[in-house]
Write a protein that holds these residues in place. Structure first.
Motif, short mmCIF file in Angstrom:
data_model
loop_
_atom_site.label_atom_id
_atom_site.label_comp_id
_atom_site.label_asym_id
_atom_site.label_seq_id
_atom_site.Cartn_x
_atom_site.Cartn_y
_atom_site.Cartn_z
N ILE A 144 60.55 39.93 35.33
CA ILE A 144 59.95 38.74 35.93
C ILE A 144 59.34 37.85 34.87
CG2 ILE A 144 58.02 37.91 37.38
CD1 ILE A 144 58.53 40.22 39.25
N GLU A 145 59.58 36.54 35.00
CA GLU A 145 58.82 35.53 34.27
C GLU A 145 57.82 34.97 35.27
OE1 GLU A 145 61.48 32.52 32.79
OE2 GLU A 145 61.91 33.65 30.98
N LEU A 146 56.53 35.16 34.99
CA LEU A 146 55.48 34.67 35.87
C LEU A 146 54.88 33.42 35.26
CD1 LEU A 146 53.65 35.08 38.34
CD2 LEU A 146 52.18 36.49 36.87
N PHE A 147 54.90 32.34 36.02
CA PHE A 147 54.42 31.04 35.54
C PHE A 147 53.23 30.57 36.34
CE2 PHE A 147 58.95 30.94 34.52
CZ PHE A 147 58.95 30.45 33.23
N SER A 148 52.46 29.69 35.73
CA SER A 148 51.46 28.90 36.45
C SER A 148 51.72 27.45 36.09
CB SER A 148 50.05 29.28 36.02
OG SER A 148 49.78 28.82 34.71
N PHE A 149 51.50 26.58 37.04
CA PHE A 149 51.57 25.14 36.82
C PHE A 149 50.44 24.51 37.61
CE2 PHE A 149 56.06 26.33 36.15
CZ PHE A 149 56.27 25.77 34.91
N PRO A 150 49.91 23.40 37.15
CA PRO A 150 48.86 22.74 37.92
C PRO A 150 49.38 22.24 39.27
CG PRO A 150 49.09 21.75 35.73
CD PRO A 150 50.22 22.70 35.91
N SER A 151 48.71 22.61 40.33
CA SER A 151 49.00 22.12 41.69
C SER A 151 50.48 22.24 42.09
CB SER A 151 48.55 20.67 41.83
OG SER A 151 47.20 20.54 41.51
N PRO A 152 51.06 23.43 42.04
CA PRO A 152 52.46 23.55 42.47
C PRO A 152 52.57 23.33 43.97
CG PRO A 152 51.53 25.72 42.14
CD PRO A 152 50.49 24.73 41.69
N PRO A 153 53.64 22.70 44.44
CA PRO A 153 53.80 22.52 45.89
C PRO A 153 54.08 23.86 46.56
CG PRO A 153 55.76 21.80 44.72
CD PRO A 153 54.74 22.14 43.68
N ALA A 154 53.64 23.98 47.80
CA ALA A 154 53.90 25.20 48.56
C ALA A 154 55.38 25.30 48.87
CB ALA A 154 53.10 25.18 49.86
#
Length: 129
Positions: free
Chosen positions: A56-66
């Motif tokens: 798995i590549e786990l990402f975070s991004f500011p305010s991702p859409p649901a």
């Protein structure tokens, strides 16, 4: 022929990086191989392995859409993980505060399975095999 050999990785975007990393590593048992903060994207990326295999590549991004996952939406439906003992796996998830759907039996294989969700509602399956 295209020449596909195997699935290389699964990319998941979490709304709260720390919560998602804790869920996948501490509750599901993935190993953190490495992580990097990408300042230009205000984004974290973690590489997670399952039993030594990069998965798995786990990402975070500011305010991702649901993402719509229920009712059954078109596209990737869920990720499924094999377990030896579904009752033990369910007990582990419940002890960590997780909830699973009632166990069902696959009418073709007679194997037992259940669904649960990650912190962002991504449907996940446990399949006893």
């Amino acid at each position: 022929m295209l020449g596909l050999r195997q699935v290389h990785h699964i990319a998941i975007i979490g709304a709260d990086y720390a919560v998602s990393k804790r869920f996948y590593c501490d509750i599901l048992g993935f190993t953190l191989l490495g992580e990097v903060y990408r300042e230009e994207r205000d984004s974290w990326k973690a590489d997670l392995a399952l039993n030594g295999q990069y998965t798995i590549e786990l990402f975070s991004f500011p305010s991702p859409p649901a993402r719509v996952s229920r009712p059954e939406a078109c596209g990737l439906r869920h990720l499924a993980f094999s377990v030896d003992d579904i009752d033990q796996a369910i007990a582990h998830l419940q002890a960590a505060g997780g909830a699973c759907e009632p166990v069902r039996v696959d009418p073709y294989t007679q194997s037992r399975f259940t669904f649960f969700s990650d912190p962002d509602g991504l449907p996940l399956e446990l399949y006893e095999s």
